[in-house]
Write a protein that holds these residues in place. Structure first.
Motif, PDB file in Angstrom:
ATOM      1  N   SER A 152      36.513  28.217  22.489  1.00 15.42           N
ATOM      2  CA  SER A 152      37.593  28.006  23.448  1.00 15.42           C
ATOM      3  C   SER A 152      37.043  27.478  24.777  1.00 15.42           C
ATOM      4  CB  SER A 152      38.354  29.311  23.675  1.00 15.42           C
ATOM      5  OG  SER A 152      39.352  29.148  24.639  1.00 15.42           O
ATOM      6  N   LEU A 153      35.929  28.041  25.237  1.00 13.88           N
ATOM      7  CA  LEU A 153      35.290  27.550  26.464  1.00 13.88           C
ATOM      8  C   LEU A 153      34.814  26.116  26.280  1.00 13.88           C
ATOM      9  CD1 LEU A 153      33.224  30.689  27.513  1.00 13.88           C
ATOM     10  CD2 LEU A 153      35.169  29.721  28.732  1.00 13.88           C
ATOM     11  N   ARG A 154      34.223  25.815  25.133  1.00 15.91           N
ATOM     12  CA  ARG A 154      33.769  24.451  24.831  1.00 15.91           C
ATOM     13  C   ARG A 154      34.928  23.454  24.880  1.00 15.91           C
ATOM     14  NH1 ARG A 154      28.700  25.034  22.506  1.00 15.91           N
ATOM     15  NH2 ARG A 154      28.953  26.744  21.082  1.00 15.91           N
ATOM     16  N   GLU A 155      36.043  23.823  24.266  1.00 15.14           N
ATOM     17  CA  GLU A 155      37.206  22.931  24.230  1.00 15.14           C
ATOM     18  C   GLU A 155      37.769  22.703  25.637  1.00 15.14           C
ATOM     19  OE1 GLU A 155      39.653  20.176  22.796  1.00 15.14           O
ATOM     20  OE2 GLU A 155      38.011  21.129  21.708  1.00 15.14           O
ATOM     21  N   THR A 156      37.761  23.731  26.465  1.00 20.30           N
ATOM     22  CA  THR A 156      38.221  23.583  27.851  1.00 20.30           C
ATOM     23  C   THR A 156      37.351  22.579  28.595  1.00 20.30           C
ATOM     24  OG1 THR A 156      39.082  25.841  27.894  1.00 20.30           O
ATOM     25  CG2 THR A 156      38.618  24.821  30.027  1.00 20.30           C
ATOM     26  N   ILE A 157      36.043  22.668  28.431  1.00 16.40           N
ATOM     27  CA  ILE A 157      35.132  21.749  29.104  1.00 16.40           C
ATOM     28  C   ILE A 157      35.308  20.336  28.562  1.00 16.40           C
ATOM     29  CG2 ILE A 157      32.706  21.189  29.566  1.00 16.40           C
ATOM     30  CD1 ILE A 157      33.946  23.700  31.034  1.00 16.40           C
ATOM     31  N   ARG A 158      35.488  20.193  27.254  1.00 15.02           N
ATOM     32  CA  ARG A 158      35.721  18.859  26.679  1.00 15.02           C
ATOM     33  C   ARG A 158      36.981  18.222  27.264  1.00 15.02           C
ATOM     34  NH1 ARG A 158      34.701  21.330  21.024  1.00 15.02           N
ATOM     35  NH2 ARG A 158      32.441  21.294  20.946  1.00 15.02           N
ATOM     36  N   CYS A 159      38.022  19.013  27.444  1.00 17.98           N
ATOM     37  CA  CYS A 159      39.265  18.490  28.048  1.00 17.98           C
ATOM     38  C   CYS A 159      39.024  18.073  29.494  1.00 17.98           C
ATOM     39  CB  CYS A 159      40.379  19.536  27.971  1.00 17.98           C
ATOM     40  SG  CYS A 159      41.006  19.789  26.304  1.00 17.98           S
ATOM     41  N   TRP A 160      38.257  18.849  30.221  1.00 12.47           N
ATOM     42  CA  TRP A 160      37.943  18.523  31.609  1.00 12.47           C
ATOM     43  C   TRP A 160      37.169  17.201  31.645  1.00 12.47           C
ATOM     44  CZ3 TRP A 160      34.599  17.692  35.604  1.00 12.47           C
ATOM     45  CH2 TRP A 160      35.054  18.015  36.880  1.00 12.47           C
ATOM     46  N   ILE A 161      36.189  17.052  30.745  1.00 13.41           N
ATOM     47  CA  ILE A 161      35.412  15.810  30.676  1.00 13.41           C
ATOM     48  C   ILE A 161      36.318  14.636  30.312  1.00 13.41           C
ATOM     49  CG2 ILE A 161      33.642  14.584  29.342  1.00 13.41           C
ATOM     50  CD1 ILE A 161      32.099  17.289  29.283  1.00 13.41           C
ATOM     51  N   HIS A 184      29.519  15.670  25.313  1.00 13.13           N
ATOM     52  CA  HIS A 184      30.840  15.117  25.011  1.00 13.13           C
ATOM     53  C   HIS A 184      30.953  13.803  25.764  1.00 13.13           C
ATOM     54  CE1 HIS A 184      34.986  15.026  23.762  1.00 13.13           C
ATOM     55  NE2 HIS A 184      35.409  14.952  25.016  1.00 13.13           N
ATOM     56  N   ARG A 185      31.312  12.754  25.034  1.00 11.62           N
ATOM     57  CA  ARG A 185      31.291  11.388  25.569  1.00 11.62           C
ATOM     58  C   ARG A 185      29.884  11.129  26.080  1.00 11.62           C
ATOM     59  NH1 ARG A 185      36.556   9.033  25.712  1.00 11.62           N
ATOM     60  NH2 ARG A 185      38.174  10.598  25.469  1.00 11.62           N
ATOM     61  N   GLU A 186      29.687  10.633  27.291  1.00  9.24           N
ATOM     62  CA  GLU A 186      28.320  10.460  27.797  1.00  9.24           C
ATOM     63  C   GLU A 186      27.939  11.560  28.786  1.00  9.24           C
ATOM     64  OE1 GLU A 186      30.886   7.850  30.455  1.00  9.24           O
ATOM     65  OE2 GLU A 186      30.655   7.962  28.308  1.00  9.24           O
ATOM     66  N   TYR A 187      28.545  12.718  28.649  1.00 12.61           N
ATOM     67  CA  TYR A 187      28.305  13.846  29.550  1.00 12.61           C
ATOM     68  C   TYR A 187      27.582  14.987  28.826  1.00 12.61           C
ATOM     69  CZ  TYR A 187      31.709  11.492  32.506  1.00 12.61           C
ATOM     70  OH  TYR A 187      32.362  10.572  33.268  1.00 12.61           O
ATOM     71  N   THR A 188      26.759  15.696  29.581  1.00 10.63           N
ATOM     72  CA  THR A 188      26.113  16.914  29.104  1.00 10.63           C
ATOM     73  C   THR A 188      26.670  18.062  29.937  1.00 10.63           C
ATOM     74  OG1 THR A 188      24.097  15.698  28.571  1.00 10.63           O
ATOM     75  CG2 THR A 188      23.898  18.092  28.805  1.00 10.63           C
ATOM     76  N   TYR A 189      27.000  19.171  29.284  1.00 12.03           N
ATOM     77  CA  TYR A 189      27.571  20.291  30.030  1.00 12.03           C
ATOM     78  C   TYR A 189      26.855  21.596  29.726  1.00 12.03           C
ATOM     79  CZ  TYR A 189      30.048  21.121  25.614  1.00 12.03           C
ATOM     80  OH  TYR A 189      30.363  21.327  24.298  1.00 12.03           O
ATOM     81  N   TYR A 190      26.912  22.489  30.710  1.00 13.94           N
ATOM     82  CA  TYR A 190      26.342  23.828  30.613  1.00 13.94           C
ATOM     83  C   TYR A 190      27.360  24.815  31.173  1.00 13.94           C
ATOM     84  CZ  TYR A 190      22.073  21.103  30.202  1.00 13.94           C
ATOM     85  OH  TYR A 190      21.139  20.192  29.800  1.00 13.94           O
ATOM     86  N   VAL A 191      27.572  25.908  30.452  1.00 14.17           N
ATOM     87  CA  VAL A 191      28.498  26.957  30.890  1.00 14.17           C
ATOM     88  C   VAL A 191      27.760  28.285  30.824  1.00 14.17           C
ATOM     89  CG1 VAL A 191      30.699  28.102  30.453  1.00 14.17           C
ATOM     90  CG2 VAL A 191      30.437  25.673  29.890  1.00 14.17           C
ATOM     91  N   ARG A 192      27.889  29.085  31.882  1.00 18.84           N
ATOM     92  CA  ARG A 192      27.292  30.418  31.927  1.00 18.84           C
ATOM     93  C   ARG A 192      28.375  31.419  32.302  1.00 18.84           C
ATOM     94  NH1 ARG A 192      25.009  26.757  34.157  1.00 18.84           N
ATOM     95  NH2 ARG A 192      25.596  27.276  36.261  1.00 18.84           N
ATOM     96  N   HIS A 193      28.543  32.424  31.467  1.00 15.90           N
ATOM     97  CA  HIS A 193      29.531  33.456  31.731  1.00 15.90           C
ATOM     98  C   HIS A 193      28.910  34.821  31.479  1.00 15.90           C
ATOM     99  CE1 HIS A 193      32.887  36.192  30.661  1.00 15.90           C
ATOM    100  NE2 HIS A 193      33.372  35.645  31.755  1.00 15.90           N
ATOM    101  N   THR A 194      29.083  35.723  32.421  1.00 20.53           N
ATOM    102  CA  THR A 194      28.581  37.089  32.298  1.00 20.53           C
ATOM    103  C   THR A 194      29.730  38.006  31.939  1.00 20.53           C
ATOM    104  OG1 THR A 194      26.878  36.640  33.938  1.00 20.53           O
ATOM    105  CG2 THR A 194      27.372  38.949  33.494  1.00 20.53           C
ATOM    106  N   ASP A 195      29.505  38.857  30.946  1.00 20.51           N
ATOM    107  CA  ASP A 195      30.520  39.801  30.489  1.00 20.51           C
ATOM    108  C   ASP A 195      31.104  40.589  31.661  1.00 20.51           C
ATOM    109  OD1 ASP A 195      31.973  40.699  28.369  1.00 20.51           O
ATOM    110  OD2 ASP A 195      30.524  42.199  27.724  1.00 20.51           O
ATOM    111  N   GLY A 196      32.418  40.699  31.685  1.00 23.65           N
ATOM    112  CA  GLY A 196      33.094  41.449  32.731  1.00 23.65           C
ATOM    113  C   GLY A 196      33.503  40.605  33.931  1.00 23.65           C
ATOM    114  N   GLN A 197      32.991  39.394  34.019  1.00 23.48           N
ATOM    115  CA  GLN A 197      33.346  38.504  35.119  1.00 23.48           C
ATOM    116  C   GLN A 197      34.588  37.692  34.749  1.00 23.48           C
ATOM    117  OE1 GLN A 197      31.638  38.435  38.130  1.00 23.48           O
ATOM    118  NE2 GLN A 197      30.623  40.209  37.241  1.00 23.48           N
ATOM    119  N   GLU A 198      35.382  37.338  35.740  1.00 21.82           N
ATOM    120  CA  GLU A 198      36.594  36.557  35.499  1.00 21.82           C
ATOM    121  C   GLU A 198      36.344  35.056  35.580  1.00 21.82           C
ATOM    122  OE1 GLU A 198      39.529  37.923  38.242  1.00 21.82           O
ATOM    123  OE2 GLU A 198      39.691  39.883  37.293  1.00 21.82           O
ATOM    124  N   ARG A 199      35.133  34.660  35.949  1.00 21.72           N
ATOM    125  CA  ARG A 199      34.821  33.242  36.115  1.00 21.72           C
ATOM    126  C   ARG A 199      33.509  32.901  35.422  1.00 21.72           C
ATOM    127  NH1 ARG A 199      38.842  31.442  38.749  1.00 21.72           N
ATOM    128  NH2 ARG A 199      39.723  32.474  40.547  1.00 21.72           N
TER     129      ARG A 199
END
Length: 72
Positions: free
Chosen positions: A52-61, A11-26
């Motif tokens: 939804s997670l992707r859109e949150t990260i895009r907003c942060w970026i 997104h824009r000139e940024y690359t992002y990675y998100v890792r979430h494990t089932d049952g975790q709150e973060r």
């Protein structure tokens, strides 16, 4: 073994990675810019929906981009 979600993208000139494990709150988030900046943080997860997670990260970026644009 708990299921995990791994999301990556650009997104824009940024690359992002998100890792979430089932049952975790973060989720673990890493964001990298072309100029070598790296942002890492934990994100509270309200929805496990990958889009939804992707859109949150895009907003942060967008926030980073707008803030840095105001500085330069």
């Amino acid at each position: 073994m708990a299921a995990s979600i791994h999301i990556s993208g650009h997104h824009r000139e940024y690359t992002y990675y998100v890792r979430h494990t089932d049952g975790q709150e973060r989720a673990d988030v890493d964001i990298f810019s072309n100029d070598g900046q790296n942002y890492s943080f934990e994100l509270a997860v309200i929805s496990r929906n990958p889009e939804s997670l992707r859109e949150t990260i895009r907003c942060w970026i967008d926030g980073i981009y707008n803030r840095l644009g105001a500085i330069h």
